[in-house]
Design an enzyme around this catalytic site. Structure first.
Site, PDB file in Angstrom:
ATOM      1  N   TYR A 121      -6.337 -10.172   4.091  1.00  0.00           N
ATOM      2  CA  TYR A 121      -7.350  -9.120   3.940  1.00  0.00           C
ATOM      3  C   TYR A 121      -8.082  -9.230   2.602  1.00  0.00           C
ATOM      4  O   TYR A 121      -9.298  -9.061   2.522  1.00  0.00           O
ATOM      5  CB  TYR A 121      -6.701  -7.741   4.067  1.00  0.00           C
ATOM      6  CG  TYR A 121      -7.656  -6.609   3.791  1.00  0.00           C
ATOM      7  CD1 TYR A 121      -8.671  -6.286   4.693  1.00  0.00           C
ATOM      8  CD2 TYR A 121      -7.571  -5.874   2.609  1.00  0.00           C
ATOM      9  CE1 TYR A 121      -9.565  -5.261   4.432  1.00  0.00           C
ATOM     10  CE2 TYR A 121      -8.462  -4.848   2.333  1.00  0.00           C
ATOM     11  CZ  TYR A 121      -9.460  -4.543   3.244  1.00  0.00           C
ATOM     12  OH  TYR A 121     -10.347  -3.537   2.976  1.00  0.00           O
ATOM     13  N   LYS A 122      -7.339  -9.544   1.542  1.00  0.00           N
ATOM     14  CA  LYS A 122      -7.959  -9.617   0.223  1.00  0.00           C
ATOM     15  C   LYS A 122      -8.727 -10.933   0.011  1.00  0.00           C
ATOM     16  O   LYS A 122      -9.371 -11.113  -1.019  1.00  0.00           O
ATOM     17  CB  LYS A 122      -6.885  -9.447  -0.874  1.00  0.00           C
ATOM     18  CG  LYS A 122      -6.353  -8.010  -0.956  1.00  0.00           C
ATOM     19  CD  LYS A 122      -5.263  -7.881  -2.005  1.00  0.00           C
ATOM     20  CE  LYS A 122      -4.600  -6.509  -2.014  1.00  0.00           C
ATOM     21  NZ  LYS A 122      -5.439  -5.402  -2.475  1.00  0.00           N
ATOM     22  N   HIS A 162     -12.086   2.964   6.757  1.00  0.00           N
ATOM     23  CA  HIS A 162     -10.844   2.268   6.420  1.00  0.00           C
ATOM     24  C   HIS A 162     -10.329   1.403   7.581  1.00  0.00           C
ATOM     25  O   HIS A 162      -9.245   0.810   7.471  1.00  0.00           O
ATOM     26  CB  HIS A 162      -9.753   3.281   6.022  1.00  0.00           C
ATOM     27  CG  HIS A 162      -9.889   3.771   4.606  1.00  0.00           C
ATOM     28  ND1 HIS A 162     -10.014   5.088   4.270  1.00  0.00           N
ATOM     29  CD2 HIS A 162      -9.923   3.086   3.430  1.00  0.00           C
ATOM     30  CE1 HIS A 162     -10.118   5.216   2.955  1.00  0.00           C
ATOM     31  NE2 HIS A 162     -10.072   4.016   2.416  1.00  0.00           N
ATOM     32  N   GLU A 184      -9.560  -1.834  -9.563  1.00  0.00           N
ATOM     33  CA  GLU A 184     -10.441  -0.682  -9.384  1.00  0.00           C
ATOM     34  C   GLU A 184      -9.701   0.585  -9.788  1.00  0.00           C
ATOM     35  O   GLU A 184      -8.652   0.899  -9.218  1.00  0.00           O
ATOM     36  CB  GLU A 184     -10.855  -0.547  -7.919  1.00  0.00           C
ATOM     37  CG  GLU A 184     -11.721  -1.681  -7.431  1.00  0.00           C
ATOM     38  CD  GLU A 184     -12.040  -1.613  -5.945  1.00  0.00           C
ATOM     39  OE1 GLU A 184     -12.825  -2.438  -5.474  1.00  0.00           O
ATOM     40  OE2 GLU A 184     -11.476  -0.734  -5.244  1.00  0.00           O
ATOM     41  N   TYR A 187       0.835  -1.204   0.000  1.00  0.00           N
ATOM     42  CA  TYR A 187       0.000   0.000   0.000  1.00  0.00           C
ATOM     43  C   TYR A 187       0.868   1.252   0.000  1.00  0.00           C
ATOM     44  O   TYR A 187       1.936   1.286   0.629  1.00  0.00           O
ATOM     45  CB  TYR A 187      -0.873   0.036   1.258  1.00  0.00           C
ATOM     46  CG  TYR A 187      -1.900  -1.059   1.344  1.00  0.00           C
ATOM     47  CD1 TYR A 187      -2.603  -1.482   0.224  1.00  0.00           C
ATOM     48  CD2 TYR A 187      -2.182  -1.663   2.566  1.00  0.00           C
ATOM     49  CE1 TYR A 187      -3.560  -2.477   0.321  1.00  0.00           C
ATOM     50  CE2 TYR A 187      -3.141  -2.656   2.676  1.00  0.00           C
ATOM     51  CZ  TYR A 187      -3.823  -3.066   1.551  1.00  0.00           C
ATOM     52  OH  TYR A 187      -4.764  -4.051   1.652  1.00  0.00           O
ATOM     53  N   ARG A 192      -6.330   6.841  -8.388  1.00  0.00           N
ATOM     54  CA  ARG A 192      -5.425   5.805  -7.894  1.00  0.00           C
ATOM     55  C   ARG A 192      -5.985   4.449  -8.299  1.00  0.00           C
ATOM     56  O   ARG A 192      -7.151   4.333  -8.670  1.00  0.00           O
ATOM     57  CB  ARG A 192      -5.250   5.879  -6.379  1.00  0.00           C
ATOM     58  CG  ARG A 192      -6.517   5.575  -5.598  1.00  0.00           C
ATOM     59  CD  ARG A 192      -6.304   5.696  -4.100  1.00  0.00           C
ATOM     60  NE  ARG A 192      -5.376   4.704  -3.589  1.00  0.00           N
ATOM     61  CZ  ARG A 192      -5.743   3.505  -3.135  1.00  0.00           C
ATOM     62  NH1 ARG A 192      -7.009   3.135  -3.117  1.00  0.00           N
ATOM     63  NH2 ARG A 192      -4.859   2.643  -2.681  1.00  0.00           N
ATOM     64  N   ASN A 238      -6.621   0.420  -7.089  1.00  0.00           N
ATOM     65  CA  ASN A 238      -6.632  -0.598  -6.055  1.00  0.00           C
ATOM     66  C   ASN A 238      -6.885  -1.925  -6.779  1.00  0.00           C
ATOM     67  O   ASN A 238      -7.332  -1.936  -7.923  1.00  0.00           O
ATOM     68  CB  ASN A 238      -7.737  -0.315  -5.037  1.00  0.00           C
ATOM     69  CG  ASN A 238      -7.714  -1.311  -3.907  1.00  0.00           C
ATOM     70  OD1 ASN A 238      -6.654  -1.628  -3.386  1.00  0.00           O
ATOM     71  ND2 ASN A 238      -8.874  -1.839  -3.543  1.00  0.00           N
TER      72      ASN A 238
HETATM   73  C1  HEM Z   1     -10.186   0.154   1.206  1.00  0.00           C
HETATM   74  C2  HEM Z   1     -13.487   3.664   0.598  1.00  0.00           C
HETATM   75  C3  HEM Z   1     -10.016   6.806  -0.583  1.00  0.00           C
HETATM   76  C4  HEM Z   1      -6.711   3.420   0.275  1.00  0.00           C
HETATM   77  C5  HEM Z   1     -11.369   0.857   1.211  1.00  0.00           C
HETATM   78  C6  HEM Z   1     -12.652   0.319   1.590  1.00  0.00           C
HETATM   79  C7  HEM Z   1     -13.565   1.300   1.411  1.00  0.00           C
HETATM   80  C8  HEM Z   1     -12.875   2.469   0.932  1.00  0.00           C
HETATM   81  C9  HEM Z   1     -15.065   1.219   1.680  1.00  0.00           C
HETATM   82  C10 HEM Z   1     -12.933  -1.111   2.106  1.00  0.00           C
HETATM   83  C11 HEM Z   1     -12.663  -1.182   3.587  1.00  0.00           C
HETATM   84  C12 HEM Z   1     -13.184  -2.478   4.191  1.00  0.00           C
HETATM   85  O1  HEM Z   1     -12.450  -3.479   4.206  1.00  0.00           O
HETATM   86  O2  HEM Z   1     -14.337  -2.488   4.664  1.00  0.00           O
HETATM   87  C13 HEM Z   1     -12.820   4.814   0.196  1.00  0.00           C
HETATM   88  C14 HEM Z   1     -13.470   6.074  -0.131  1.00  0.00           C
HETATM   89  C15 HEM Z   1     -12.485   6.957  -0.435  1.00  0.00           C
HETATM   90  C16 HEM Z   1     -11.226   6.247  -0.321  1.00  0.00           C
HETATM   91  C17 HEM Z   1     -14.980   6.338  -0.114  1.00  0.00           C
HETATM   92  C18 HEM Z   1     -12.575   8.389  -0.860  1.00  0.00           C
HETATM   93  C19 HEM Z   1     -13.307   9.290  -0.299  1.00  0.00           C
HETATM   94  C20 HEM Z   1      -8.814   6.159  -0.445  1.00  0.00           C
HETATM   95  C21 HEM Z   1      -7.541   6.764  -0.717  1.00  0.00           C
HETATM   96  C22 HEM Z   1      -6.608   5.834  -0.470  1.00  0.00           C
HETATM   97  C23 HEM Z   1      -7.298   4.615  -0.045  1.00  0.00           C
HETATM   98  C24 HEM Z   1      -7.324   8.190  -1.213  1.00  0.00           C
HETATM   99  C25 HEM Z   1      -5.125   6.063  -0.647  1.00  0.00           C
HETATM  100  C26 HEM Z   1      -4.189   5.568   0.035  1.00  0.00           C
HETATM  101  C27 HEM Z   1      -7.367   2.230   0.547  1.00  0.00           C
HETATM  102  C28 HEM Z   1      -6.700   0.947   0.700  1.00  0.00           C
HETATM  103  C29 HEM Z   1      -7.700  -0.001   0.944  1.00  0.00           C
HETATM  104  C30 HEM Z   1      -8.959   0.730   0.956  1.00  0.00           C
HETATM  105  C31 HEM Z   1      -5.195   0.680   0.596  1.00  0.00           C
HETATM  106  C32 HEM Z   1      -7.514  -1.526   1.069  1.00  0.00           C
HETATM  107  C33 HEM Z   1      -7.790  -2.104  -0.299  1.00  0.00           C
HETATM  108  C34 HEM Z   1      -7.393  -3.555  -0.577  1.00  0.00           C
HETATM  109  O3  HEM Z   1      -6.349  -4.054  -0.171  1.00  0.00           O
HETATM  110  O4  HEM Z   1      -8.171  -4.213  -1.312  1.00  0.00           O
HETATM  111  N1  HEM Z   1     -11.536   2.167   0.824  1.00  0.00           N
HETATM  112  N2  HEM Z   1     -11.478   4.956   0.070  1.00  0.00           N
HETATM  113  N3  HEM Z   1      -8.635   4.861  -0.038  1.00  0.00           N
HETATM  114  N4  HEM Z   1      -8.715   2.064   0.710  1.00  0.00           N
HETATM  115 FE1  HEM Z   1     -10.076   3.526   0.428  1.00  0.00          FE
END
Ligand code: HEM
Length: 343
Positions: free
Chosen positions: A316-317, A193, A265, A37, A223, A225
Site C-alpha cells: 500500500y505504501k 479510506h 505526517e 495501524y 496522530r 502517519n
Molecule cells: C489514509 C484522509 C482521519 C487513518 C488516508 C487517506 C486519506 C485520508 C485521503 C489516503 C487514502 C488513499 O489511499 O487514497 C483523512 C481525513 C481524515 C482522516 C481527511 C480526517 C477527517 C484519519 C484518522 C485515522 C486515519 C482519525 C485514525 C485511525 C488512516 C490510515 C491511512 C489513512 C491508517 C493509511 C495511511 C498509510 O498507510 O500511509 N486518510 N484521514 N485517518 N488514514 Fe486517514
C-alpha cells in the site's frame, strides 16, 4: 527567536535538506520496534520548546520554500484547491484558526490585528500585509481557504459533519502521499479510506470516526502517519505520478542514504466554531536516511520497523522496490541493542 528560512527545492535539483537543529526536532513517529495501524490519537496540546509541538500550528525553516512549491503546483493544477459552495463559513473558520495560532506562536513573523470585522494580517516571511473584512470574500484576493492555504505548511482538508459521517467537501492539497483531492472531494470518511488495507477489518476506521464525530471545540486531537518517498519531493500526487513514479527504480545500495526519505505526517484535527465542520491539517516532514541515522536510536528502530512491516502495508505504501536495499543499508546502524518504549 526568529526562524532562518532556507532557500531550497522539492523538485528538479532537490536541494532540500534539514539543518542539524531541524533534525533534532523531527517528529520521529515510532514508539515501538514494529508498526501496525491503530487509532493512535492523543490530545493536540503544546509540548516542549524545540519540538514540533512548541506551537499548535508548526512553522519551520522550510516554510518559505514550501510555499513557493505550493504556488507552482497550484499554477499547474488549480484543482488542488477546491471547496463546495456550502463550505464558505468553514473556510473563514479555518482562516481565523490559522491566523490566530500563527500570530500567537510566532509574533516576530506574523501579526493579526482585529478592529471588529476589519482585520489586518501581516505575514513577514512572505511579504504580505493585507486588510480585509472577515466574512466578506470580496475583500480578499481569493477565497479564504486558498488565501490561508498558500501561507500554511501542510495540506488542509475541511470535512463537513452531517448524517453521522464526515464529508471531504473542501481542501488545498499539494503535498500528499499519493491521494487526490479532486478524486476524493464529496466522499465520506469510509469511502475515502476505502483503499487502506487491514484497518477496516480491525475496526480502526469505525472507532476513529466515532471519536471524531464527538470532537469538541477547543480540544484538537493529533496522530502520526508515515510513508516513504524517493527524493525530497512534496508533491507525490496521483495527478503527477508520471513525474515521480519512476524515481522508485533509481534507488541503489549506494544512494539509499541520500535518496530514500522517511515521510512523516503530523495530522491534527480541529472542530471549527461557526460551521461545526472539522479542519484536518496534514503536515509533511521529510528526512533522508543519512539524516535519520545521525540519531542512533532512530537508525536502530527504523531498521526494525521497516524489516518487520506487514506485506499489505509494504504494498500500500508503494515501497516494495526499494525496501530491501533500505533495510540492508540501515542494518549497519542496528547493533541489536534493546530499544526502550517511546521515541
Ligand atoms: C489514509 C484522509 C482521519 C487513518 C488516508 C487517506 C486519506 C485520508 C485521503 C489516503 C487514502 C488513499 O489511499 O487514497 C483523512 C481525513 C481524515 C482522516 C481527511 C480526517 C477527517 C484519519 C484518522 C485515522 C486515519 C482519525 C485514525 C485511525 C488512516 C490510515 C491511512 C489513512 C491508517 C493509511 C495511511 C498509510 O498507510 O500511509 N486518510 N484521514 N485517518 N488514514 Fe486517514
Amino acid at each position: 527567536m526568529a526562524i532562518v528560512f532556507r532557500q531550497e527545492t522539492f523538485r528538479d535539483d532537490f536541494t532540500y535538506r534539514n539543518s542539524p537543529e531541524n533534525i533534532r526536532r523531527f517528529p520521529f513517529p515510532f514508539p515501538d520496534d514494529n508498526y501496525m495501524y491503530s487509532v493512535n490519537m492523543e490530545p493536540h496540546v503544546k509540548g516542549a520548546k524545540g519540538t514540533v509541538f512548541e506551537n499548535l500550528i508548526d512553522v519551520d525553516e522550510h516554510y518559505v520554500s514550501e510555499m513557493a512549491d505550493r504556488a507552482l503546483v497550484l499554477k499547474q493544477d488549480p484543482l488542488r484547491c477546491q471547496a463546495l459552495p456550502h463550505m464558505m463559513q468553514a473556510q473563514w473558520d479555518t482562516l481565523e484558526l490559522i491566523m490566530e495560532q500563527k500570530a500567537e506562536g510566532y509574533p516576530e513573523h506574523f501579526t493579526l490585528t482585529k478592529d471588529g470585522n476589519r482585520w489586518r494580517w501581516i505575514n513577514r516571511p512572505l511579504g504580505i500585509d493585507d486588510t480585509f473584512t472577515f466574512g466578506d470574500a470580496t475583500t480578499l484576493p481569493m477565497e479564504p481557504l486558498e488565501y490561508i492555504g498558500r501561507q500554511t505548511q501542510g495540506d488542509l482538508a475541511i470535512v463537513d459533519q452531517r448524517e453521522n459521517n464526515l464529508w471531504m467537501d473542501a481542501g488545498i492539497v499539494t503535498t500528499q502521499a499519493d491521494w487526490s483531492l479532486d478524486f476524493d472531494v464529496g466522499m465520506n470518511f469510509m469511502e475515502w479510506h476505502g483503499p487502506v488495507p487491514l484497518a477496516h477489518q480491525q475496526g480502526v476506521f469505525e472507532r476513529a470516526l466515532k471519536f471524531l464525530l464527538n470532537l469538541p471545540l477547543g480540544k484538537p486531537t493529533r496522530r502520526f502517519n508515515w510513508t516513504m518517498t524517493i527524493n525530497p519531493r512534496l508533491d507525490t500526487s496521483p495527478e503527477n505520478f508520471p513525474k515521480w513514479g519512476t524515481d522508485r527504480t533509481t534507488v541503489t545500495p549506494e544512494n539509499v542514504g541520500e535518496k530514500v526519505h522517511l515521510r512523516v505526517e503530523l495530522q491534527t484535527l480541529w472542530r471549527l466554531p461557526r460551521s461545526n465542520a472539522m479542519l484536518f491539517v496534514i503536515r509533511c516532514y521529510l528526512m533522508n536516511m543519512n539524516e535519520l541515522v545521525t540519531v542512533p536510536k532512530w537508525g536502530r528502530r527504523f531498521h526494525r520497523v521497516l524489516g518487520s512491516l506487514p506485506p499489505e502495508l509494504i504494498d500500500y505504501k508503494g515501497i516494495t522496490r526499494y525496501r530491501d536495499d533500505t533495510v540492508a543499508w540501515l542494518s549497519k546502524y542496528d547493533d541489536g541493542a534493546p530499544t526502550s518504549a517511546g521515541t
